[in-house]
Design a protein around this motif. Structure first.
Motif, mmCIF file in Angstrom:
data_model
loop_
_atom_site.group_PDB
_atom_site.id
_atom_site.type_symbol
_atom_site.label_atom_id
_atom_site.label_comp_id
_atom_site.label_asym_id
_atom_site.label_seq_id
_atom_site.Cartn_x
_atom_site.Cartn_y
_atom_site.Cartn_z
ATOM 1 N N LEU A 9 11.469 46.702 47.402
ATOM 2 C CA LEU A 9 10.120 47.970 46.455
ATOM 3 C C LEU A 9 9.205 48.365 48.389
ATOM 4 C CD1 LEU A 9 8.750 45.862 43.979
ATOM 5 C CD2 LEU A 9 10.087 47.319 43.427
ATOM 6 N N THR A 10 8.875 49.309 48.367
ATOM 7 C CA THR A 10 7.613 49.903 48.948
ATOM 8 C C THR A 10 6.605 49.834 48.148
ATOM 9 O OG1 THR A 10 9.189 51.782 49.785
ATOM 10 C CG2 THR A 10 6.695 51.866 50.263
ATOM 11 N N LEU A 11 5.328 48.765 48.360
ATOM 12 C CA LEU A 11 4.093 49.065 47.975
ATOM 13 C C LEU A 11 2.883 49.644 48.509
ATOM 14 C CD1 LEU A 11 4.888 45.472 46.498
ATOM 15 C CD2 LEU A 11 4.973 47.547 46.032
ATOM 16 N N THR A 14 -5.530 53.353 44.484
ATOM 17 C CA THR A 14 -6.412 54.071 44.281
ATOM 18 C C THR A 14 -6.492 55.073 42.960
ATOM 19 O OG1 THR A 14 -5.213 56.263 45.839
ATOM 20 C CG2 THR A 14 -6.133 54.465 47.116
ATOM 21 N N ASP A 15 -8.593 55.669 43.092
ATOM 22 C CA ASP A 15 -8.144 56.705 42.331
ATOM 23 C C ASP A 15 -7.308 57.381 42.063
ATOM 24 O OD1 ASP A 15 -10.843 54.920 42.037
ATOM 25 O OD2 ASP A 15 -12.255 56.111 42.819
ATOM 26 N N ASP A 16 -6.794 58.312 43.477
ATOM 27 C CA ASP A 16 -6.038 59.468 43.168
ATOM 28 C C ASP A 16 -4.164 58.839 42.600
ATOM 29 O OD1 ASP A 16 -7.908 61.285 44.211
ATOM 30 O OD2 ASP A 16 -7.006 60.469 46.082
ATOM 31 N N LEU A 17 -4.081 57.928 42.792
ATOM 32 C CA LEU A 17 -3.092 56.949 42.269
ATOM 33 C C LEU A 17 -3.082 56.570 41.224
ATOM 34 C CD1 LEU A 17 -1.472 54.139 44.904
ATOM 35 C CD2 LEU A 17 -0.406 57.195 43.681
ATOM 36 N N ARG A 18 -4.140 56.178 40.173
ATOM 37 C CA ARG A 18 -4.289 56.185 39.239
ATOM 38 C C ARG A 18 -4.316 57.087 38.160
ATOM 39 N NH1 ARG A 18 -8.564 52.898 41.749
ATOM 40 N NH2 ARG A 18 -8.744 51.023 41.053
ATOM 41 N N GLU A 19 -4.657 58.431 38.941
ATOM 42 C CA GLU A 19 -4.704 59.648 37.960
ATOM 43 C C GLU A 19 -3.430 60.554 38.116
ATOM 44 O OE1 GLU A 19 -6.767 64.101 37.975
ATOM 45 O OE2 GLU A 19 -7.585 62.553 39.430
ATOM 46 N N GLN A 20 -2.356 60.304 39.136
ATOM 47 C CA GLN A 20 -1.467 60.073 38.731
ATOM 48 C C GLN A 20 -0.274 59.119 38.141
ATOM 49 O OE1 GLN A 20 0.198 60.491 43.531
ATOM 50 N NE2 GLN A 20 -1.230 61.382 43.899
ATOM 51 N N LEU A 21 -0.455 58.271 38.084
ATOM 52 C CA LEU A 21 0.467 57.143 37.629
ATOM 53 C C LEU A 21 -0.346 56.868 35.764
ATOM 54 C CD1 LEU A 21 0.846 54.189 39.925
ATOM 55 C CD2 LEU A 21 2.075 56.547 38.952
ATOM 56 N N GLY A 22 -1.849 57.819 35.565
ATOM 57 C CA GLY A 22 -2.106 57.291 34.772
ATOM 58 C C GLY A 22 -2.536 56.174 34.081
ATOM 59 N N VAL A 23 -2.967 55.581 34.923
ATOM 60 C CA VAL A 23 -3.567 54.428 34.634
ATOM 61 C C VAL A 23 -4.839 54.683 34.324
ATOM 62 C CG1 VAL A 23 -4.088 51.743 35.960
ATOM 63 C CG2 VAL A 23 -1.843 53.210 36.020
ATOM 64 N N GLU A 83 8.356 53.227 45.811
ATOM 65 C CA GLU A 83 9.448 53.335 46.401
ATOM 66 C C GLU A 83 10.101 52.687 46.352
ATOM 67 O OE1 GLU A 83 13.126 55.350 49.262
ATOM 68 O OE2 GLU A 83 10.900 55.118 49.762
ATOM 69 N N VAL A 84 11.918 52.024 45.434
ATOM 70 C CA VAL A 84 12.535 51.158 45.075
ATOM 71 C C VAL A 84 14.048 50.952 45.675
ATOM 72 C CG1 VAL A 84 13.158 49.606 43.227
ATOM 73 C CG2 VAL A 84 11.672 50.894 42.644
ATOM 74 N N ASP A 85 14.125 50.240 46.402
ATOM 75 C CA ASP A 85 15.308 50.405 46.991
ATOM 76 C C ASP A 85 16.564 50.306 46.493
ATOM 77 O OD1 ASP A 85 17.991 49.590 48.836
ATOM 78 O OD2 ASP A 85 17.231 48.339 50.092
ATOM 79 N N GLU A 86 17.492 51.584 45.965
ATOM 80 C CA GLU A 86 18.309 51.126 44.762
ATOM 81 C C GLU A 86 19.401 49.709 44.567
ATOM 82 O OE1 GLU A 86 19.965 54.615 44.329
ATOM 83 O OE2 GLU A 86 18.493 55.968 43.783
ATOM 84 N N ALA A 87 19.570 48.908 46.088
ATOM 85 C CA ALA A 87 20.091 48.452 46.421
ATOM 86 C C ALA A 87 19.354 46.784 46.137
ATOM 87 C CB ALA A 87 21.090 48.198 47.974
ATOM 88 N N ALA A 88 18.373 47.134 45.582
ATOM 89 C CA ALA A 88 18.254 45.630 45.173
ATOM 90 C C ALA A 88 17.389 45.475 44.205
ATOM 91 C CB ALA A 88 16.162 46.027 46.450
ATOM 92 N N ARG A 97 11.355 50.689 39.050
ATOM 93 C CA ARG A 97 11.202 52.142 39.491
ATOM 94 C C ARG A 97 9.935 52.965 39.727
ATOM 95 N NH1 ARG A 97 15.345 50.844 38.475
ATOM 96 N NH2 ARG A 97 17.028 51.481 37.257
ATOM 97 N N ALA A 98 9.891 53.681 41.370
ATOM 98 C CA ALA A 98 8.670 54.068 41.277
ATOM 99 C C ALA A 98 7.573 54.700 40.274
ATOM 100 C CB ALA A 98 8.744 55.275 42.388
ATOM 101 N N GLY A 99 6.753 53.981 40.403
ATOM 102 C CA GLY A 99 5.918 54.799 39.215
ATOM 103 C C GLY A 99 4.586 53.469 38.591
ATOM 104 N N ASP A 100 5.856 52.514 38.012
ATOM 105 C CA ASP A 100 5.394 51.205 37.569
ATOM 106 C C ASP A 100 3.551 50.238 38.527
ATOM 107 O OD1 ASP A 100 7.447 51.434 36.446
ATOM 108 O OD2 ASP A 100 8.960 50.141 37.079
ATOM 109 N N VAL A 101 3.276 49.857 37.909
ATOM 110 C CA VAL A 101 2.578 49.565 38.413
ATOM 111 C C VAL A 101 2.384 47.817 38.379
ATOM 112 C CG1 VAL A 101 -0.405 49.058 38.851
ATOM 113 C CG2 VAL A 101 0.435 51.507 38.174
ATOM 114 N N ILE A 102 1.968 47.033 39.624
ATOM 115 C CA ILE A 102 2.190 45.785 39.347
ATOM 116 C C ILE A 102 0.937 45.025 39.580
ATOM 117 C CG2 ILE A 102 2.690 43.481 40.800
ATOM 118 C CD1 ILE A 102 5.171 45.230 41.640
#
Length: 497
Positions: free
Chosen positions: A406-408, A412-421, A432-437, A445-450
């Motif tokens: 995973l690319t993590l 941030t406030d901008d990411l929260r707004e973009q992701l609807g968090v 980003e998620v490595d498709e081989a992982a 998937r990209a856009g998930d929040v841990i």
């Protein structure tokens, strides 16, 4: 020299005759026992006629009438100004005024089945048989009809309860215990297939515990012929008890191919009792979001077996008031073992609203029992599930890191707004998620929040790395992540080695 047999020599020969007779008798008895056992195992009745004759008067045909509003635009749709406009106007009006005007409402009829459960006129059928009906008419086996009123419905189990008024006591049938019905038992279905009137078919129970699409599903599968129009009719056992309500068929052509489904009577009877008493259902509500416990999730949490219901979210409600937490695994409810989320949903739904029950959970490597007073599910049906608020931590400056495929990056406030968090939510955004992982294979998937790792909140990459290292130090092969997508939480276990 001649040999003379003495009495002592003849003695064994005389004893051998009764022994042979005993062996022959024993073999014959065993053969009869095997034959009787085989006959008993088949359990095939000589005839269903006695059952059919006895219980047909309690089975009814149902005709519903619905007023269908006619279209207010009966003229063909043509573009304004089209050269065909005048043509169609002339065509619609050539027989004089009134043609092309809105038509009168028309009546549509549908057929189904049902059965009487009390001498004062309560009748059970499927909800889809009477849904939207303006008039309901009941035809009885003795060739008389009565109008019916709707007492209540439960779309979740597709059950409806009707009532007719009769001058004389009506013949009725009783519910049996569907839990003791076995695969291979003989059953008899009755109803109004394809509008043909009272009809009987027989078969066996093909399987138990089938689920179609509902959260309270407990269907009996049978090969007794069930067709359109049989919906709402009873499925009898050989004692003449109703153990199911014929509801659906699996068919590529709309006709019976021997795969029919009847809602189990132990589900139906509870619903009917509530509809009869309250006119609506009143199911228990625990107030948690749950998911299945997979093998890797169990390993990540230190559970001995992959069973129970894993809590992913605890909104305002009974569970939050009682102290249940996200990450708890419910192992038992009201002294009943919970194998999976479906079992928990059914058990809670069957429990009385307002009852205080013991809930045993697995938390931090130990079991803990809490008392929860159940709410009512129907009251909470349309309640929104709130998002977790901030824990007051301050996110560090944005930085990206690759970990477990995973690319993590911290939110941030901008990411929260973009992701609807929700504002104030902390965690790590999946960039980003490595498709081989493994992470991609398990649905990240990209856009998930841990928001949690190892059942502790994470607000930075360093937090996640610490949880991963802690899992390794504890000898575990996986770390448990709480992942949110569009506000919906779920737990995912990822390998750390």
């Amino acid at each position: 020299m001649s040999l003379v047999l003495s009495p002592s020599n003849r003695g064994p020969q005389k004893a051998a005759m009764p022994l042979r007779a005993f062996v022959v008798t024993l073999i014959g008895a065993l053969a009869l026992l095997v034959q009787a056992t085989a006959t008993q195992a088949r359990g095939a009745p000589e005839s269903f006629a006695d059952l059919a004759e006895r219980f047909s008067p309690a089975v009814v045909n149902i005709t519903t009438t619905t007023v269908v509003e006619a279209s207010t635009d009966s003229m063909p749709m043509v573009p304004e100004g089209s050269p065909f406009q005048d043509f169609f106007e002339d065509f619609m009006n050539r027989n004089g005024p009134g043609q092309g005007q809105p038509q009168r409402p028309r009546k549509s009829q549908a057929l189904g089945s049902g059965f009487v459960i009390s001498e004062d006129g309560y009748i059970v059928t499927n909800n889809h048989v009477i849904e939207g009906a303006d008039e309901i008419e009941i035809e009885f086996f003795e060739d008389f009809t009565l109008p019916a009123t709707l007492v209540g419905t439960d779309p979740k189990t597709d059950i409806a309860l009707l009532k007719v008024e009769s001058d004389v006591p009506l013949k009725f049938v009783s519910f049996g215990d569907s839990d003791i019905a076995r695969v291979g038992d003989w059953v008899m279905a009755m109803g109004n297939p394809l509008g043909q009137g009272f009809s009987v078919s027989a078969g066996i129970i093909s399987q138990r515990g089938r689920a179609l699409s509902g959260i309270y599903d407990d269907f009996i599968q049978t090969d007794a012929a069930i067709n359109r129009g049989n919906s709402g009719g009873p499925l009898f056992n050989m004692d003449g008890e109703v153990i199911g309500v014929n509801t659906a068929i699996l068919s590529p052509n709309g006709g019976s191919i021997g795969i029919g489904f009847s809602m189990a009577s132990n589900v139906v009877s509870k619903v009917v009792n509530q509809l009869q008493e309250f006119g609506e259902t009143r199911r228990g509500w625990l107030g948690v979001r749950i998911q299945n416990v997979s093998d890797d999730v169990a390993e990540a949490m230190g559970l001995a077996a992959a069973k129970g219901a894993l809590i992913t979210d605890v909104p305002e409600g009974p569970s939050k008031e009682a102290g249940l937490e996200s990450g708890d695994v419910i192992l038992s409810f009201d002294n009943k073992d919970i194998d999976d989320p479906d079992a928990l949903v059914r058990t809670v739904g069957d429990t009385e609203v307002g009852k205080a029950v013991r809930v045993t959970v697995f938390r931090d490597g130990k079991t803990k029992t809490l008392m929860v007073t159940l709410g009512r599910r129907e009251d909470a049906e349309n309640a929104s599930m709130p998002q977790d608020g901030s824990d007051g931590a301050t996110p560090e400056a944005p930085q990206s890191v690759e970990l477990m495929g995973l690319t993590l990056q911290p939110l941030t406030d901008d990411l929260r707004e973009q992701l609807g968090v929700s504002a104030g939510t902390d965690g790590l955004a999946v960039v980003e998620v490595d498709e081989a992982a493994e992470a991609f294979e398990k649905g990240l998937r990209a856009g998930d929040v841990i928001t949690e790792a190892g059942q502790e909140k994470v607000t930075s990459v360093a937090d996640l790395e610490a949880r991963v290292e802690a899992a390794r130090d504890a000898g575990r092969n996986t770390v448990l992540l709480l992942v949110r997508r569009s506000g919906e939480p779920r737990f995912v276990a990822l390998g750390v080695n």
